[in-house]
Design an enzyme around this catalytic site. Structure first.
Site, PDB file in Angstrom:
ATOM      1  N   LYS A 105     -64.511 -37.465 120.995  1.00  0.00           N
ATOM      2  CA  LYS A 105     -64.559 -36.289 120.104  1.00  0.00           C
ATOM      3  C   LYS A 105     -65.848 -35.488 120.306  1.00  0.00           C
ATOM      4  CE  LYS A 105     -64.295 -38.817 116.366  1.00  0.00           C
ATOM      5  NZ  LYS A 105     -64.192 -40.175 116.949  1.00  0.00           N
ATOM      6  N   ARG A 136     -64.572 -50.407 112.971  1.00  0.00           N
ATOM      7  CA  ARG A 136     -64.363 -48.953 112.944  1.00  0.00           C
ATOM      8  C   ARG A 136     -62.964 -48.598 113.456  1.00  0.00           C
ATOM      9  NH1 ARG A 136     -69.178 -47.439 116.557  1.00  0.00           N
ATOM     10  NH2 ARG A 136     -68.306 -45.350 116.601  1.00  0.00           N
ATOM     11  N   ARG A 159     -72.293 -46.571 125.739  1.00  0.00           N
ATOM     12  CA  ARG A 159     -72.799 -45.259 125.300  1.00  0.00           C
ATOM     13  C   ARG A 159     -74.314 -45.299 125.078  1.00  0.00           C
ATOM     14  NH1 ARG A 159     -70.160 -42.207 120.332  1.00  0.00           N
ATOM     15  NH2 ARG A 159     -70.570 -44.165 119.253  1.00  0.00           N
ATOM     16  N   ARG A 194     -76.530 -46.647 119.568  1.00  0.00           N
ATOM     17  CA  ARG A 194     -76.289 -46.435 118.145  1.00  0.00           C
ATOM     18  C   ARG A 194     -76.134 -47.767 117.401  1.00  0.00           C
ATOM     19  NH1 ARG A 194     -71.780 -41.840 117.228  1.00  0.00           N
ATOM     20  NH2 ARG A 194     -70.907 -43.446 115.873  1.00  0.00           N
ATOM     21  N   ARG A 221     -61.096 -37.353 107.642  1.00  0.00           N
ATOM     22  CA  ARG A 221     -60.853 -38.694 108.141  1.00  0.00           C
ATOM     23  C   ARG A 221     -59.971 -39.510 107.205  1.00  0.00           C
ATOM     24  NH1 ARG A 221     -65.005 -41.667 111.790  1.00  0.00           N
ATOM     25  NH2 ARG A 221     -66.035 -39.751 112.175  1.00  0.00           N
TER      26      ARG A 221
HETATM   27  P1  AP5 Z   1     -68.037 -39.783 122.355  1.00  0.00           P
HETATM   28  O1  AP5 Z   1     -67.722 -38.396 122.751  1.00  0.00           O
HETATM   29  O2  AP5 Z   1     -69.401 -40.072 121.804  1.00  0.00           O
HETATM   30  O3  AP5 Z   1     -66.891 -40.363 121.385  1.00  0.00           O
HETATM   31  P2  AP5 Z   1     -66.572 -40.058 119.877  1.00  0.00           P
HETATM   32  O4  AP5 Z   1     -65.094 -39.959 119.748  1.00  0.00           O
HETATM   33  O5  AP5 Z   1     -67.379 -38.887 119.384  1.00  0.00           O
HETATM   34  O6  AP5 Z   1     -67.041 -41.432 119.247  1.00  0.00           O
HETATM   35  P3  AP5 Z   1     -67.881 -41.760 117.959  1.00  0.00           P
HETATM   36  O7  AP5 Z   1     -68.271 -43.214 118.107  1.00  0.00           O
HETATM   37  O8  AP5 Z   1     -69.012 -40.805 117.754  1.00  0.00           O
HETATM   38  O9  AP5 Z   1     -66.809 -41.599 116.861  1.00  0.00           O
HETATM   39  P4  AP5 Z   1     -66.809 -42.182 115.453  1.00  0.00           P
HETATM   40  O10 AP5 Z   1     -65.684 -41.465 114.850  1.00  0.00           O
HETATM   41  O11 AP5 Z   1     -66.741 -43.664 115.397  1.00  0.00           O
HETATM   42  O12 AP5 Z   1     -68.283 -41.879 114.923  1.00  0.00           O
HETATM   43  P5  AP5 Z   1     -68.879 -40.729 114.014  1.00  0.00           P
HETATM   44  O13 AP5 Z   1     -70.230 -40.458 114.502  1.00  0.00           O
HETATM   45  O14 AP5 Z   1     -67.936 -39.605 113.852  1.00  0.00           O
HETATM   46  O15 AP5 Z   1     -67.769 -40.713 123.630  1.00  0.00           O
HETATM   47  C1  AP5 Z   1     -68.015 -42.117 123.593  1.00  0.00           C
HETATM   48  C2  AP5 Z   1     -68.566 -42.600 124.957  1.00  0.00           C
HETATM   49  O16 AP5 Z   1     -67.566 -42.451 125.946  1.00  0.00           O
HETATM   50  C3  AP5 Z   1     -69.772 -41.812 125.463  1.00  0.00           C
HETATM   51  O17 AP5 Z   1     -70.664 -42.673 126.111  1.00  0.00           O
HETATM   52  C4  AP5 Z   1     -69.178 -40.800 126.456  1.00  0.00           C
HETATM   53  O18 AP5 Z   1     -70.105 -40.451 127.478  1.00  0.00           O
HETATM   54  C5  AP5 Z   1     -67.976 -41.555 126.988  1.00  0.00           C
HETATM   55  N1  AP5 Z   1     -66.816 -40.692 127.255  1.00  0.00           N
HETATM   56  C6  AP5 Z   1     -66.394 -39.627 126.526  1.00  0.00           C
HETATM   57  N2  AP5 Z   1     -65.271 -39.101 127.057  1.00  0.00           N
HETATM   58  C7  AP5 Z   1     -64.966 -39.875 128.139  1.00  0.00           C
HETATM   59  C8  AP5 Z   1     -63.915 -39.862 129.103  1.00  0.00           C
HETATM   60  N3  AP5 Z   1     -62.935 -38.945 129.047  1.00  0.00           N
HETATM   61  N4  AP5 Z   1     -63.919 -40.814 130.074  1.00  0.00           N
HETATM   62  C9  AP5 Z   1     -64.911 -41.748 130.130  1.00  0.00           C
HETATM   63  N5  AP5 Z   1     -65.942 -41.809 129.245  1.00  0.00           N
HETATM   64  C10 AP5 Z   1     -65.963 -40.895 128.267  1.00  0.00           C
HETATM   65  O19 AP5 Z   1     -68.944 -41.481 112.602  1.00  0.00           O
HETATM   66  C11 AP5 Z   1     -69.815 -42.587 112.411  1.00  0.00           C
HETATM   67  C12 AP5 Z   1     -69.637 -43.135 110.999  1.00  0.00           C
HETATM   68  O20 AP5 Z   1     -69.987 -42.118 110.033  1.00  0.00           O
HETATM   69  C13 AP5 Z   1     -68.214 -43.567 110.599  1.00  0.00           C
HETATM   70  O21 AP5 Z   1     -67.929 -44.873 111.029  1.00  0.00           O
HETATM   71  C14 AP5 Z   1     -68.279 -43.429 109.069  1.00  0.00           C
HETATM   72  O22 AP5 Z   1     -68.947 -44.499 108.493  1.00  0.00           O
HETATM   73  C15 AP5 Z   1     -69.157 -42.196 108.880  1.00  0.00           C
HETATM   74  N6  AP5 Z   1     -68.351 -40.955 108.780  1.00  0.00           N
HETATM   75  C16 AP5 Z   1     -68.336 -39.904 109.669  1.00  0.00           C
HETATM   76  N7  AP5 Z   1     -67.474 -38.952 109.268  1.00  0.00           N
HETATM   77  C17 AP5 Z   1     -66.939 -39.393 108.092  1.00  0.00           C
HETATM   78  C18 AP5 Z   1     -65.966 -38.875 107.197  1.00  0.00           C
HETATM   79  N8  AP5 Z   1     -65.363 -37.686 107.432  1.00  0.00           N
HETATM   80  N9  AP5 Z   1     -65.638 -39.602 106.115  1.00  0.00           N
HETATM   81  C19 AP5 Z   1     -66.225 -40.791 105.848  1.00  0.00           C
HETATM   82  N10 AP5 Z   1     -67.152 -41.357 106.672  1.00  0.00           N
HETATM   83  C20 AP5 Z   1     -67.498 -40.665 107.771  1.00  0.00           C
END
Ligand code: AP5
Length: 216
Positions: free
Chosen positions: A8, A166, A122, A155, A83
């Site tokens: 994402k 997660r 990552r 992270r 979410r």
């Molecule tokens: P990356 O692009 O970083 O993936 P991502 O989908 O953004 O993963 P996240 O771990 O950030 O998602 P998340 O939803 O768990 O965390 P968030 O920060 O939103 O890519 C991942 C890796 O793969 C990277 O190393 C990249 O280089 C590689 N990659 C990317 N694309 C690739 C490809 N096509 N091929 C190969 N490699 C690739 O949320 C964190 C926490 O915050 C949640 O757990 C929750 O506690 C809280 N939170 C956030 N939003 C909310 C909400 N709306 N409501 C309640 N709690 C929330």
């Protein structure tokens, strides 16, 4: 939308460059609050560290204050929000209130094993938040960001146990939103397992078919 590690953040950053729109990633905003040791940050940390979602109320308020400002008047990109169905409903209500509507919901689909392998490699720039992967997208110099030479970190929630939690939270609480957006005809499903530039091209092709600025 997409599971943890679906790409994402990677794709949203590319779309932000394409469209030059404000970009709001709830995970990044929450991590910033934790770094700045705010009250919101201290409430959120406990949930994030164990792979749970932060309360709907907190994140809805956080997003509301960013969408009603003039900078968001031409549109915006959301990453990681909504979410839960409660958040999706709150977003809909909020947008109706300001005469707007969700134009497109991109759902990035990858299987859990691919997600685990991405998150275990990552690395994130401590300053800009730019993301790398030790195998799939390595930085030019190990441990340093290509953009500003800052330190790259792992992270806190990328430990294997937390990643599994997660993924479970995602399938229980977030996947039900798919049907919410399917019913509204805005869900665009994308195979997220391809190379980042291929995924980006696919998203661009799908977005080209969408009618922009569906002002209600
Ligand atoms: P990356 O692009 O970083 O993936 P991502 O989908 O953004 O993963 P996240 O771990 O950030 O998602 P998340 O939803 O768990 O965390 P968030 O920060 O939103 O890519 C991942 C890796 O793969 C990277 O190393 C990249 O280089 C590689 N990659 C990317 N694309 C690739 C490809 N096509 N091929 C190969 N490699 C690739 O949320 C964190 C926490 O915050 C949640 O757990 C929750 O506690 C809280 N939170 C956030 N939003 C909310 C909400 N709306 N409501 C309640 N709690 C929330």
């Amino acid at each position: 939308m997409g599971s943890p590690g679906a790409g994402k953040g990677t794709q949203a950053q590319l779309l932000q460059q394409d469209f030059d729109l404000p970009y709001f990633a709830t995970g990044d905003i929450l991590r910033e609050e934790i770094k700045n040791e705010t009250e919101l940050g201290s409430k959120a940390k406990e949930y994030m560290d164990r792979g749970d979602l932060v309360s709907d109320e907190l994140v809805i308020d956080m997003i509301r204050e960013r969408l009603v400002v003039p900078e968001s008047a031409d549109g915006f990109i959301l990453d990681g929000f909504p979410r839960t169905v409660v958040q999706a409903e709150a977003l809909e209500e909020l947008l109706i209130g300001i005469g707007r509507a969700v134009t497109a919901v991109v759902a990035l689909e990858v299987d859990d094993e691919e997600a685990v392998s991405r998150l275990s490699g990552r690395r994130v720039c401590v300053k800009s938040g730019h993301t790398f992967h030790i195998e799939f997208d390595p930085p030019k110099h190990e441990g340093r960001c290509d953009l500003d030479d800052s330190r790259l970190i792992i992270r806190d929630d990328d430990q294997l146990g937390t990643v599994r939690k997660r993924l479970e939270t995602y399938s229980k609480k977030t996947e039900p939103i798919f049907s919410f957006y399917e019913e509204r005809g805005v869900l665009l499903r994308v195979d997220g397992s391809q190379q980042p530039d291929q995924v980006h091209a696919h998203i661009r092709a799908l977005i080209a078919t969408v009618r922009f600025e569906e002002t209600v």
